[in-house]
Design a protein around this motif. Sequence first.
Motif, short mmCIF file in Angstrom:
data_model
loop_
_atom_site.label_atom_id
_atom_site.label_comp_id
_atom_site.label_asym_id
_atom_site.label_seq_id
_atom_site.Cartn_x
_atom_site.Cartn_y
_atom_site.Cartn_z
N GLN A 17 2.35 1.87 -3.44
CA GLN A 17 1.40 2.48 -4.37
C GLN A 17 1.27 3.98 -4.12
OE1 GLN A 17 -2.39 0.25 -4.98
NE2 GLN A 17 -1.46 -1.31 -3.68
N ILE A 18 1.18 4.37 -2.86
CA ILE A 18 1.05 5.79 -2.53
C ILE A 18 2.29 6.56 -2.99
CG2 ILE A 18 0.93 7.45 -0.64
CD1 ILE A 18 -0.87 5.58 0.84
N PHE A 44 0.83 -1.21 0.00
CA PHE A 44 0.00 0.00 0.00
C PHE A 44 0.86 1.25 0.00
CE2 PHE A 44 -2.86 3.18 1.87
CZ PHE A 44 -3.99 2.98 1.09
N ASN A 102 -5.59 -2.36 -2.43
CA ASN A 102 -5.25 -1.30 -3.36
C ASN A 102 -5.72 0.04 -2.83
OD1 ASN A 102 -4.24 -3.23 -5.27
ND2 ASN A 102 -6.36 -3.74 -5.76
N LEU A 103 -5.49 1.10 -3.61
CA LEU A 103 -5.86 2.44 -3.15
C LEU A 103 -7.37 2.59 -3.00
CD1 LEU A 103 -3.45 4.68 -5.26
CD2 LEU A 103 -3.18 3.88 -2.91
N TRP A 162 2.24 7.26 -6.76
CA TRP A 162 1.33 8.34 -7.14
C TRP A 162 1.88 9.70 -6.73
CZ3 TRP A 162 -2.92 8.36 -10.18
CH2 TRP A 162 -3.46 7.14 -10.54
N PHE A 178 -10.17 5.73 -0.56
CA PHE A 178 -8.73 5.93 -0.36
C PHE A 178 -8.41 6.05 1.13
CE2 PHE A 178 -5.23 8.94 0.34
CZ PHE A 178 -4.18 8.21 -0.23
#
Length: 274
Positions: A63-64, A60, A143-144, A67, A112
Amino acid sequence: MNRDFHHILAAYWEQFLFVLPKLLIALVLLAVGLFIASRLSALLGRRLHRRSADPLLADFLTQISKWVLGLIVLLVALNVLGFTGVVGSLLGAAGVSAFIVGFAFKDIAENFLAGVILAFNRPFRIDDTVQIKDLVGHVVALNLRTTLVRTFDGKHIFLPNSMVLKEPLTNYTRDGDLRMDFLLTVELEPADTPVVATTIILRYLQTVPEVQAGLRTPYVNLEKATTTTADLRVYFWGDAEDYRRGVLQLKSRLMQQVKQELVGAGFSVPALAG
């Protein structure tokens, strides 16, 4: 009219030629920046996986980071194109923008934020068996926006993070142990008592390696008795690491074996129930 049109086209062409170098630089910077951002987030992900005992949280955060780095690259590219005022306005009006975007994309923002809470609160780990409403399966990824769960019949279900956070969640494998039970009806002869049947059941369960002993030793409760029958509920603890193939198959095997043990001892077992 044609002359004015040609003048307008010539003016646009001159402006395009003036902006073209900056545009090429911005595109190259954007491509290189996104490549570097992807590599950096991958490097961060590998380090997090090595140092963290929780791969769910590591994925997680990776992923952040991807972005966030991508957004920084985009802002730098806009700044190279001369959109400094736009970038400044975006950053300066962050509070208003957050309110507008949050209102317009309420579900996205809610999912989110729910994902962030789930990542740090960690009610489940990768491969844990969970139940959310009527859905039971293994956790595959967080996931987000969604939590991916694979059911035991092979379906991949993408659940909104907000729903996972709000709904009651049952984790069958978090502690590694799970208690199961089944009910059986034993017919008694005049000389028989439920205690005799209970002793036979417990003696057999103590010989099964998969059934835990010690503080979590199996036991039998008498739920109902008549002059000719006794309803006995058998409780046992098993390893819940693999819920479907482990505990449930163990339960099925024990139900059959316990019945055979009782029949071999002269009892009749007309009914078995999970």
